[in-house]
Write a protein that holds these residues in place. Structure first.
Motif, PDB file in Angstrom:
ATOM      1  N   ARG A 114       0.831  -1.203   0.000  1.00 37.95           N
ATOM      2  CA  ARG A 114       0.000   0.000   0.000  1.00 37.95           C
ATOM      3  C   ARG A 114       0.868   1.256   0.000  1.00 37.95           C
ATOM      4  NH1 ARG A 114      -4.338  -0.417   4.694  1.00 37.95           N
ATOM      5  NH2 ARG A 114      -4.839   1.629   3.815  1.00 37.95           N
ATOM      6  N   SER A 115       1.965   1.215   0.744  1.00 36.72           N
ATOM      7  CA  SER A 115       2.880   2.360   0.766  1.00 36.72           C
ATOM      8  C   SER A 115       3.519   2.572  -0.606  1.00 36.72           C
ATOM      9  CB  SER A 115       3.966   2.139   1.822  1.00 36.72           C
ATOM     10  OG  SER A 115       3.407   1.997   3.102  1.00 36.72           O
ATOM     11  N   PHE A 116       3.903   1.455  -1.247  1.00 36.24           N
ATOM     12  CA  PHE A 116       4.490   1.554  -2.584  1.00 36.24           C
ATOM     13  C   PHE A 116       3.496   2.176  -3.556  1.00 36.24           C
ATOM     14  CE2 PHE A 116       4.898  -0.306  -6.825  1.00 36.24           C
ATOM     15  CZ  PHE A 116       6.188   0.083  -7.160  1.00 36.24           C
ATOM     16  N   LYS A 117       2.245   1.717  -3.534  1.00 41.46           N
ATOM     17  CA  LYS A 117       1.230   2.257  -4.441  1.00 41.46           C
ATOM     18  C   LYS A 117       1.000   3.744  -4.182  1.00 41.46           C
ATOM     19  CE  LYS A 117      -1.396  -1.992  -5.264  1.00 41.46           C
ATOM     20  NZ  LYS A 117      -2.710  -2.668  -5.085  1.00 41.46           N
ATOM     21  N   ALA A 118       0.957   4.110  -2.891  1.00 39.18           N
ATOM     22  CA  ALA A 118       0.728   5.517  -2.551  1.00 39.18           C
ATOM     23  C   ALA A 118       1.871   6.394  -3.055  1.00 39.18           C
ATOM     24  CB  ALA A 118       0.577   5.661  -1.037  1.00 39.18           C
TER      25      ALA A 118
ATOM     26  N   LEU B 230      10.431  11.089   4.329  1.00 35.83           N
ATOM     27  CA  LEU B 230      10.451   9.731   3.793  1.00 35.83           C
ATOM     28  C   LEU B 230      11.510   8.886   4.487  1.00 35.83           C
ATOM     29  CD1 LEU B 230      10.024  10.501  -0.022  1.00 35.83           C
ATOM     30  CD2 LEU B 230       8.331   9.484   1.516  1.00 35.83           C
ATOM     31  N   ARG B 231      12.635   9.507   4.875  1.00 37.89           N
ATOM     32  CA  ARG B 231      13.658   8.770   5.607  1.00 37.89           C
ATOM     33  C   ARG B 231      13.158   8.338   6.987  1.00 37.89           C
ATOM     34  NH1 ARG B 231      17.458  13.123   3.964  1.00 37.89           N
ATOM     35  NH2 ARG B 231      18.771  12.373   2.241  1.00 37.89           N
ATOM     36  N   LEU B 232      12.309   9.166   7.598  1.00 37.87           N
ATOM     37  CA  LEU B 232      11.798   8.870   8.938  1.00 37.87           C
ATOM     38  C   LEU B 232      10.575   7.953   8.913  1.00 37.87           C
ATOM     39  CD1 LEU B 232      12.065  12.445  10.501  1.00 37.87           C
ATOM     40  CD2 LEU B 232      13.611  10.517  10.870  1.00 37.87           C
TER      41      LEU B 232
ATOM     42  N   VAL C  65       8.388   2.940   6.314  1.00 34.89           N
ATOM     43  CA  VAL C  65       8.614   2.191   5.077  1.00 34.89           C
ATOM     44  C   VAL C  65      10.104   2.163   4.768  1.00 34.89           C
ATOM     45  CG1 VAL C  65       8.045   2.070   2.622  1.00 34.89           C
ATOM     46  CG2 VAL C  65       6.383   2.982   4.246  1.00 34.89           C
ATOM     47  N   PRO C  66      10.671   1.012   4.394  1.00 35.42           N
ATOM     48  CA  PRO C  66      12.097   0.965   4.016  1.00 35.42           C
ATOM     49  C   PRO C  66      12.402   1.931   2.890  1.00 35.42           C
ATOM     50  CG  PRO C  66      11.213  -1.255   4.271  1.00 35.42           C
ATOM     51  CD  PRO C  66      10.046  -0.322   4.355  1.00 35.42           C
ATOM     52  N   LEU C  67      13.573   2.534   2.950  1.00 32.21           N
ATOM     53  CA  LEU C  67      13.957   3.501   1.930  1.00 32.21           C
ATOM     54  C   LEU C  67      14.065   2.851   0.550  1.00 32.21           C
ATOM     55  CD1 LEU C  67      14.495   6.507   1.936  1.00 32.21           C
ATOM     56  CD2 LEU C  67      16.917   6.054   2.284  1.00 32.21           C
ATOM     57  N   GLU C  68      14.345   1.555   0.510  1.00 33.45           N
ATOM     58  CA  GLU C  68      14.392   0.843  -0.767  1.00 33.45           C
ATOM     59  C   GLU C  68      13.039   0.860  -1.465  1.00 33.45           C
ATOM     60  OE1 GLU C  68      17.864  -0.454   1.517  1.00 33.45           O
ATOM     61  OE2 GLU C  68      15.742  -0.204   1.977  1.00 33.45           O
ATOM     62  N   VAL C  69      11.951   0.766  -0.703  1.00 35.85           N
ATOM     63  CA  VAL C  69      10.610   0.821  -1.288  1.00 35.85           C
ATOM     64  C   VAL C  69      10.343   2.214  -1.861  1.00 35.85           C
ATOM     65  CG1 VAL C  69       8.139   0.611  -0.796  1.00 35.85           C
ATOM     66  CG2 VAL C  69       9.766  -0.981   0.259  1.00 35.85           C
ATOM     67  N   VAL C  70      10.797   3.239  -1.144  1.00 33.95           N
ATOM     68  CA  VAL C  70      10.643   4.613  -1.630  1.00 33.95           C
ATOM     69  C   VAL C  70      11.378   4.799  -2.946  1.00 33.95           C
ATOM     70  CG1 VAL C  70      11.121   7.032  -1.118  1.00 33.95           C
ATOM     71  CG2 VAL C  70      10.342   5.494   0.710  1.00 33.95           C
ATOM     72  N   VAL C  71      12.611   4.311  -3.008  1.00 31.97           N
ATOM     73  CA  VAL C  71      13.407   4.429  -4.230  1.00 31.97           C
ATOM     74  C   VAL C  71      12.728   3.686  -5.373  1.00 31.97           C
ATOM     75  CG1 VAL C  71      15.595   3.783  -5.309  1.00 31.97           C
ATOM     76  CG2 VAL C  71      15.578   4.780  -3.015  1.00 31.97           C
ATOM     77  N   PHE C  72      12.266   2.473  -5.113  1.00 30.44           N
ATOM     78  CA  PHE C  72      11.617   1.673  -6.157  1.00 30.44           C
ATOM     79  C   PHE C  72      10.387   2.382  -6.708  1.00 30.44           C
ATOM     80  CE2 PHE C  72       9.325  -2.549  -7.186  1.00 30.44           C
ATOM     81  CZ  PHE C  72       9.711  -2.437  -8.516  1.00 30.44           C
TER      82      PHE C  72
END
Length: 222
Positions: A3-7, A84-86, A89-96
């Motif tokens: 869900r975080s990735f989709k958002a 986003l760093r805080l 969600v893992p930062l890798e998911v944010v990057v992806f």
């Protein structure tokens, strides 16, 4: 996590649609290069058809670089990257998510425009289909590799030139096997599947290295 990735993906797509720029500019730049080179080479259709895949791939590589420097820089400037760093969600998911959004806006239109621009370099129908396939498989690798450079230069103003210098050497294998696969589809000396599968493997490898490397670079900038 899904869900975080989709958002995050939807957020970046909405921002790209609202701000505009990189996707359309990349497509216009792609069109400009593919249009200008045939004028420079002259009306030799045999020559154009031989080097057509190389022209399209070089144009796609350079067009992919447009806007990559803003992949993380905009969030760095407005403070979103700190939030986003805080986040849990893992930062890798944010990057992806951010890389996927950038590819959907930039890389995917380049691949879909390849058949139309293939007419300008006298590609056969088989060559156009091969170009679409190779660009669909290869342009994500270019974006993932570029993400590492974008993360390293996120805190620098006007880091576009530095980013290009950092990532272009690592994009050369993608270019080589992308052009080889496209040439193989129109009568090359090797089967199409051989360079195409290597290109797919490079894309998968670039995805892993790019996500991990970009996340590590963003963490080091805290």
């Amino acid at each position: 996590m899904i869900r975080s990735f989709k958002a995050l993906l939807i957020r970046d797509l909405k921002l790209a649609a609202r701000v505009g720029g990189s996707g359309m500019m990349g497509l216009i730049f792609f069109l400009a290069i593919v249009t200008l080179i045939p004028f420079a080479l002259g009306p030799d259709l045999n020559l154009l058809s031989r080097i057509g895949p190389a022209i399209l791939w070089i144009a796609a590589l350079l067009a992919t670089l447009i806007g990559l420097d803003r992949l993380f820089q905009a969030d760095q400037e407005d403070g979103s990257l700190d939030l986003l760093r805080l986040a849990p969600v893992p930062l890798e998911v944010v990057v992806f998510a951010k890389v996927a959004a950038h590819w959907l806006v930039t890389g995917l239109p380049l691949a879909l425009a390849a058949p139309l621009l293939g007419l300008l370099v006298a590609l056969s129908p088989e060559g156009m289909l091969a170009m679409v396939a190779t660009l669909l498989v290869g342009t994500p690798a270019l974006t993932f590799i570029g993400a590492v450079g974008a993360a390293l230069t996120a805190s620098l103003r006007r880091g576009g030139l530095i980013l290009a210098i950092l990532v272009l050497p690592f994009m050369i294998p993608i270019l080589i096997f992308g052009v080889s696969a496209a040439n193989a589809a129109v009568g090359g000396t090797v089967p199409f599947a051989t360079p195409f599968l290597i290109l797919a493997a490079l894309s998968l490898f670039s995805a892993v290295v790019g996500i991990v490397g970009a996340a590590a670079a963003l963490r080091s900038g805290e």
